[in-house]
Design a protein around this motif. Sequence first.
Motif, PDB file in Angstrom:
ATOM      1  N   UNK A  69      34.711  71.972  36.391  1.00  0.00           N
ATOM      2  CA  UNK A  69      33.708  72.741  37.134  1.00  0.00           C
ATOM      3  C   UNK A  69      32.307  72.387  36.628  1.00  0.00           C
ATOM      4  N   UNK A  70      32.191  72.161  35.322  1.00  0.00           N
ATOM      5  CA  UNK A  70      30.899  71.791  34.736  1.00  0.00           C
ATOM      6  C   UNK A  70      30.457  70.408  35.188  1.00  0.00           C
ATOM      7  N   UNK A  71      31.389  69.459  35.208  1.00  0.00           N
ATOM      8  CA  UNK A  71      31.011  68.081  35.519  1.00  0.00           C
ATOM      9  C   UNK A  71      30.920  67.804  37.019  1.00  0.00           C
ATOM     10  N   UNK A  72      31.761  68.439  37.830  1.00  0.00           N
ATOM     11  CA  UNK A  72      31.692  68.202  39.275  1.00  0.00           C
ATOM     12  C   UNK A  72      30.647  69.075  39.949  1.00  0.00           C
ATOM     13  N   UNK A  73      30.294  70.182  39.306  1.00  0.00           N
ATOM     14  CA  UNK A  73      29.277  71.064  39.858  1.00  0.00           C
ATOM     15  C   UNK A  73      29.779  71.980  40.955  1.00  0.00           C
ATOM     16  N   UNK A  74      31.107  72.150  41.049  1.00  0.00           N
ATOM     17  CA  UNK A  74      31.617  73.036  42.082  1.00  0.00           C
ATOM     18  C   UNK A  74      33.049  73.465  41.840  1.00  0.00           C
ATOM     19  N   UNK A  75      33.469  74.445  42.618  1.00  0.00           N
ATOM     20  CA  UNK A  75      34.836  74.943  42.554  1.00  0.00           C
ATOM     21  C   UNK A  75      35.151  75.664  43.850  1.00  0.00           C
ATOM     22  N   UNK A  76      36.431  75.908  44.057  1.00  0.00           N
ATOM     23  CA  UNK A  76      36.889  76.660  45.228  1.00  0.00           C
ATOM     24  C   UNK A  76      37.785  77.785  44.715  1.00  0.00           C
ATOM     25  N   UNK A  77      37.629  78.960  45.316  1.00  0.00           N
ATOM     26  CA  UNK A  77      38.453  80.114  44.962  1.00  0.00           C
ATOM     27  C   UNK A  77      39.339  80.467  46.140  1.00  0.00           C
ATOM     28  N   UNK A  78      40.619  80.680  45.866  1.00  0.00           N
ATOM     29  CA  UNK A  78      41.614  81.030  46.872  1.00  0.00           C
ATOM     30  C   UNK A  78      42.098  82.435  46.530  1.00  0.00           C
ATOM     31  N   UNK A  79      41.759  83.429  47.352  1.00  0.00           N
ATOM     32  CA  UNK A  79      42.154  84.816  47.107  1.00  0.00           C
ATOM     33  C   UNK A  79      43.614  84.979  47.508  1.00  0.00           C
ATOM     34  N   UNK A  80      44.437  85.466  46.581  1.00  0.00           N
ATOM     35  CA  UNK A  80      45.884  85.485  46.799  1.00  0.00           C
ATOM     36  C   UNK A  80      46.377  86.728  47.520  1.00  0.00           C
ATOM     37  N   UNK A  81      47.401  86.515  48.332  1.00  0.00           N
ATOM     38  CA  UNK A  81      48.105  87.591  49.028  1.00  0.00           C
ATOM     39  C   UNK A  81      49.228  88.106  48.128  1.00  0.00           C
ATOM     40  N   UNK A  82      49.694  89.306  48.418  1.00  0.00           N
ATOM     41  CA  UNK A  82      50.719  89.952  47.604  1.00  0.00           C
ATOM     42  C   UNK A  82      51.961  89.115  47.372  1.00  0.00           C
ATOM     43  N   UNK A  83      52.377  88.357  48.372  1.00  0.00           N
ATOM     44  CA  UNK A  83      53.599  87.545  48.239  1.00  0.00           C
ATOM     45  C   UNK A  83      53.376  86.267  47.429  1.00  0.00           C
ATOM     46  N   UNK A  84      52.168  86.034  46.948  1.00  0.00           N
ATOM     47  CA  UNK A  84      51.870  84.804  46.207  1.00  0.00           C
ATOM     48  C   UNK A  84      51.929  84.974  44.687  1.00  0.00           C
ATOM     49  N   UNK A  85      52.567  86.016  44.217  1.00  0.00           N
ATOM     50  CA  UNK A  85      52.692  86.202  42.772  1.00  0.00           C
ATOM     51  C   UNK A  85      53.306  84.981  42.077  1.00  0.00           C
ATOM     52  N   UNK A  86      54.354  84.335  42.651  1.00  0.00           N
ATOM     53  CA  UNK A  86      54.890  83.141  41.979  1.00  0.00           C
ATOM     54  C   UNK A  86      53.837  82.046  41.776  1.00  0.00           C
ATOM     55  N   UNK A  87      52.934  81.875  42.732  1.00  0.00           N
ATOM     56  CA  UNK A  87      51.867  80.870  42.570  1.00  0.00           C
ATOM     57  C   UNK A  87      50.876  81.302  41.495  1.00  0.00           C
ATOM     58  N   UNK A  88      50.552  82.585  41.459  1.00  0.00           N
ATOM     59  CA  UNK A  88      49.646  83.093  40.425  1.00  0.00           C
ATOM     60  C   UNK A  88      50.246  82.828  39.045  1.00  0.00           C
ATOM     61  N   UNK A  89      51.519  83.070  38.895  1.00  0.00           N
ATOM     62  CA  UNK A  89      52.189  82.841  37.605  1.00  0.00           C
ATOM     63  C   UNK A  89      52.250  81.350  37.277  1.00  0.00           C
ATOM     64  N   UNK A  90      52.531  80.519  38.289  1.00  0.00           N
ATOM     65  CA  UNK A  90      52.592  79.067  38.075  1.00  0.00           C
ATOM     66  C   UNK A  90      51.252  78.548  37.568  1.00  0.00           C
ATOM     67  N   UNK A  91      50.162  78.930  38.234  1.00  0.00           N
ATOM     68  CA  UNK A  91      48.849  78.399  37.862  1.00  0.00           C
ATOM     69  C   UNK A  91      48.258  79.081  36.628  1.00  0.00           C
ATOM     70  N   UNK A  92      48.922  80.122  36.129  1.00  0.00           N
ATOM     71  CA  UNK A  92      48.527  80.747  34.868  1.00  0.00           C
ATOM     72  C   UNK A  92      49.304  80.162  33.694  1.00  0.00           C
TER      73      UNK A  92
END
Length: 166
Positions: A69-92
């Motif tokens: 984020x520091x070197x590219x100067x940008x980022x994207x945020x994806x707000x998660x839905x309730x059924x996306x807990x497995x993805x939240x855990x994966x990316x954590x």
Amino acid sequence: MSRGSFPAAPPEPDLRSVMRLFPTGVAVLTTGEGADTVATTVNSLTSVTLSPPTLLVSLLKASRAHLLASTTGGFRLHLLAGEQEPLARLFASQAKPTGDALASHFDPADPAGPVLTGSLATLTCTVSAVYPEGDHCLFLGRVTATRESAGSRAALLFHHGRMTTT
């Protein structure tokens, strides 16, 4: 209350215990390009101002997401839905996919760039300022694009040390 009358900072376990009482949304932050793309779960996200549209997100200084984020100067945020807990855990997790291994989780057809499949909304940001604090940095991101998914679904929340929905 005068500045001199504030007590010293509480021990970390006390602050963690108290902050578990405050529900927060869960999002996945992506940054980088191609083989140098990373995704990480965040819940330290807040809207700072609507004019100009600006968000704040906190990233661990030692993380690859912080570096990119520091070197590219940008980022994207994806707000998660309730059924996306497995993805939240994966990316954590330490085993989170990076680079080309992320492709299966994203819709590459979006004109604004890859979007996490099934997310409630996506916000694209350019870094406008970075403030170091402790072992993290606070990134202010100027929102340059937004995208909302169709339909009404519950958001994924983090509360009392576990994930839940609205």
